[in-house]
Design a protein around this motif. Structure first.
Motif, PDB file in Angstrom:
ATOM      1  N   ARG A   6      25.672 -34.641 -24.641  1.00 18.33           N
ATOM      2  CA  ARG A   6      24.571 -34.638 -25.616  1.00 18.33           C
ATOM      3  C   ARG A   6      23.225 -34.451 -24.921  1.00 18.33           C
ATOM      4  O   ARG A   6      22.365 -33.707 -25.390  1.00 18.33           O
ATOM      5  CB  ARG A   6      24.602 -35.947 -26.413  1.00 18.33           C
ATOM      6  CG  ARG A   6      23.573 -36.059 -27.491  1.00 18.33           C
ATOM      7  CD  ARG A   6      23.967 -35.296 -28.712  1.00 18.33           C
ATOM      8  NE  ARG A   6      23.063 -35.653 -29.796  1.00 18.33           N
ATOM      9  CZ  ARG A   6      22.637 -34.807 -30.698  1.00 18.33           C
ATOM     10  NH1 ARG A   6      23.106 -33.587 -30.707  1.00 18.33           N
ATOM     11  NH2 ARG A   6      21.806 -35.185 -31.637  1.00 18.33           N
ATOM     12  N   MET A   7      23.053 -35.124 -23.796  1.00 17.62           N
ATOM     13  CA  MET A   7      21.800 -34.983 -23.051  1.00 17.62           C
ATOM     14  C   MET A   7      21.642 -33.567 -22.492  1.00 17.62           C
ATOM     15  O   MET A   7      20.532 -33.029 -22.455  1.00 17.62           O
ATOM     16  CB  MET A   7      21.733 -36.030 -21.941  1.00 17.62           C
ATOM     17  CG  MET A   7      21.554 -37.443 -22.481  1.00 17.62           C
ATOM     18  SD  MET A   7      21.580 -38.691 -21.165  1.00 17.62           S
ATOM     19  CE  MET A   7      20.001 -38.356 -20.390  1.00 17.62           C
ATOM     20  N   MET A   8      22.734 -32.967 -22.063  1.00 19.39           N
ATOM     21  CA  MET A   8      22.663 -31.583 -21.586  1.00 19.39           C
ATOM     22  C   MET A   8      22.322 -30.639 -22.738  1.00 19.39           C
ATOM     23  O   MET A   8      21.554 -29.685 -22.555  1.00 19.39           O
ATOM     24  CB  MET A   8      23.974 -31.173 -20.907  1.00 19.39           C
ATOM     25  CG  MET A   8      24.242 -31.869 -19.580  1.00 19.39           C
ATOM     26  SD  MET A   8      23.004 -31.582 -18.286  1.00 19.39           S
ATOM     27  CE  MET A   8      23.259 -29.844 -17.915  1.00 19.39           C
ATOM     28  N   ASP A   9      22.861 -30.904 -23.926  1.00 17.13           N
ATOM     29  CA  ASP A   9      22.502 -30.088 -25.095  1.00 17.13           C
ATOM     30  C   ASP A   9      20.999 -30.180 -25.352  1.00 17.13           C
ATOM     31  O   ASP A   9      20.354 -29.183 -25.696  1.00 17.13           O
ATOM     32  CB  ASP A   9      23.292 -30.522 -26.327  1.00 17.13           C
ATOM     33  CG  ASP A   9      24.743 -30.094 -26.280  1.00 17.13           C
ATOM     34  OD1 ASP A   9      25.088 -29.179 -25.502  1.00 17.13           O
ATOM     35  OD2 ASP A   9      25.556 -30.691 -27.027  1.00 17.13           O
ATOM     36  N   HIS A  10      20.441 -31.376 -25.176  1.00 21.72           N
ATOM     37  CA  HIS A  10      18.992 -31.545 -25.317  1.00 21.72           C
ATOM     38  C   HIS A  10      18.263 -30.714 -24.264  1.00 21.72           C
ATOM     39  O   HIS A  10      17.273 -30.055 -24.561  1.00 21.72           O
ATOM     40  CB  HIS A  10      18.595 -33.021 -25.199  1.00 21.72           C
ATOM     41  CG  HIS A  10      17.125 -33.211 -25.030  1.00 21.72           C
ATOM     42  ND1 HIS A  10      16.557 -33.477 -23.806  1.00 21.72           N
ATOM     43  CD2 HIS A  10      16.102 -33.122 -25.926  1.00 21.72           C
ATOM     44  CE1 HIS A  10      15.239 -33.559 -23.951  1.00 21.72           C
ATOM     45  NE2 HIS A  10      14.941 -33.347 -25.224  1.00 21.72           N
ATOM     46  N   LEU A  11      18.758 -30.729 -23.034  1.00 23.72           N
ATOM     47  CA  LEU A  11      18.132 -29.958 -21.960  1.00 23.72           C
ATOM     48  C   LEU A  11      18.077 -28.474 -22.317  1.00 23.72           C
ATOM     49  O   LEU A  11      17.028 -27.838 -22.179  1.00 23.72           O
ATOM     50  CB  LEU A  11      18.896 -30.163 -20.648  1.00 23.72           C
ATOM     51  CG  LEU A  11      18.416 -29.318 -19.472  1.00 23.72           C
ATOM     52  CD1 LEU A  11      18.143 -30.190 -18.261  1.00 23.72           C
ATOM     53  CD2 LEU A  11      19.461 -28.274 -19.125  1.00 23.72           C
ATOM     54  N   TYR A  12      19.183 -27.915 -22.796  1.00 25.61           N
ATOM     55  CA  TYR A  12      19.204 -26.488 -23.158  1.00 25.61           C
ATOM     56  C   TYR A  12      18.184 -26.206 -24.257  1.00 25.61           C
ATOM     57  O   TYR A  12      17.459 -25.213 -24.208  1.00 25.61           O
ATOM     58  CB  TYR A  12      20.589 -26.039 -23.631  1.00 25.61           C
ATOM     59  CG  TYR A  12      21.746 -26.486 -22.770  1.00 25.61           C
ATOM     60  CD1 TYR A  12      21.685 -26.460 -21.371  1.00 25.61           C
ATOM     61  CD2 TYR A  12      22.923 -26.941 -23.350  1.00 25.61           C
ATOM     62  CE1 TYR A  12      22.755 -26.877 -20.599  1.00 25.61           C
ATOM     63  CE2 TYR A  12      23.999 -27.350 -22.577  1.00 25.61           C
ATOM     64  CZ  TYR A  12      23.909 -27.319 -21.208  1.00 25.61           C
ATOM     65  OH  TYR A  12      24.974 -27.735 -20.454  1.00 25.61           O
ATOM     66  N   ILE A 146      14.282 -37.499 -29.131  1.00 23.53           N
ATOM     67  CA  ILE A 146      14.420 -37.945 -30.524  1.00 23.53           C
ATOM     68  C   ILE A 146      14.183 -36.784 -31.495  1.00 23.53           C
ATOM     69  O   ILE A 146      14.823 -36.716 -32.549  1.00 23.53           O
ATOM     70  CB  ILE A 146      13.499 -39.151 -30.835  1.00 23.53           C
ATOM     71  CG1 ILE A 146      13.943 -39.840 -32.125  1.00 23.53           C
ATOM     72  CG2 ILE A 146      12.052 -38.759 -30.870  1.00 23.53           C
ATOM     73  CD1 ILE A 146      15.305 -40.481 -32.071  1.00 23.53           C
ATOM     74  N   THR A 147      13.304 -35.864 -31.138  1.00 20.92           N
ATOM     75  CA  THR A 147      13.070 -34.682 -31.977  1.00 20.92           C
ATOM     76  C   THR A 147      14.347 -33.855 -32.059  1.00 20.92           C
ATOM     77  O   THR A 147      14.757 -33.410 -33.138  1.00 20.92           O
ATOM     78  CB  THR A 147      11.913 -33.847 -31.432  1.00 20.92           C
ATOM     79  OG1 THR A 147      10.756 -34.670 -31.352  1.00 20.92           O
ATOM     80  CG2 THR A 147      11.645 -32.635 -32.312  1.00 20.92           C
ATOM     81  N   PHE A 148      14.992 -33.665 -30.917  1.00 27.30           N
ATOM     82  CA  PHE A 148      16.271 -32.965 -30.858  1.00 27.30           C
ATOM     83  C   PHE A 148      17.328 -33.706 -31.671  1.00 27.30           C
ATOM     84  O   PHE A 148      18.084 -33.095 -32.437  1.00 27.30           O
ATOM     85  CB  PHE A 148      16.698 -32.838 -29.387  1.00 27.30           C
ATOM     86  CG  PHE A 148      18.108 -32.404 -29.196  1.00 27.30           C
ATOM     87  CD1 PHE A 148      18.497 -31.085 -29.365  1.00 27.30           C
ATOM     88  CD2 PHE A 148      19.095 -33.336 -28.842  1.00 27.30           C
ATOM     89  CE1 PHE A 148      19.807 -30.694 -29.184  1.00 27.30           C
ATOM     90  CE2 PHE A 148      20.409 -32.948 -28.649  1.00 27.30           C
ATOM     91  CZ  PHE A 148      20.764 -31.633 -28.823  1.00 27.30           C
TER      92      PHE A 148
END
Length: 151
Positions: A6-12, A146-148
């Motif tokens: 999930r954090m990597m999805d946020h990074l992308y 949080i926006t993501f």
């Protein structure tokens, strides 16, 4: 694994948002292009280390002019990280990786800590880019997790 994925999805997502903001600038600051390129190259360097590949061919701090080439690098990074993480088992997160820094100093770090470094390093520099955009009277872009998460 779910949290790291999930954090990597946020990074992308955040990488894409910051690139969009830089594209909207009529004349992007050359230092910001250099900084966003640094983030893309650093992501690539860490992935190479995770894959037990050399990194001597990468230069972390070069001038950049072509935002399209940087975007392509981020897209390729995302594709390769997704494949890497998809093949990763939870138990492998604590495996140790031996690698050398760009200056040749040897280190040994867990997969988990390397992935966290990638995540936090990018967020740090996206904050710097947003601050510079604000100083240059451009609109900063929202890249908070949080926006993501609210999407």
């Amino acid at each position: 694994m779910k949290t790291i994925t999930r954090m990597m999805d946020h990074l992308y997502w955040a990488d894409g948002r910051i690139l969009d903001a830089l594209e909207e600038c009529e004349t992007p600051n050359k230092e910001l292009l250099k900084l966003v390129r640094h983030v893309a190259v650093a992501e690539r360097v860490w992935l190479s280390r995770l894959q037990n590949k050399g990194t001597a061919q990468y230069s972390l701090w070069e001038d950049a002019e072509d935002l399209t080439a940087i975007r392509t690098m981020f897209e390729e990074n995302a594709e390769h990280y997704r494949a890497y993480i998809a093949g990763l088992e939870e138990s492998e997160l604590d495996e140790m990786i031996d690698y050398a820094s760009q200056s040749g100093v040897p280190f040994r770090t867990s997969v988990r800590d390397i992935l966290l470094q990638v995540l936090l390093h990018g967020q740090y520099h996206r904050g710097q880019i947003n601050r510079a955009l604000r100083i240059d009277s451009a609109a900063p872009v929202q890249v908070d997790y949080i926006t993501f998460a609210r999407l």
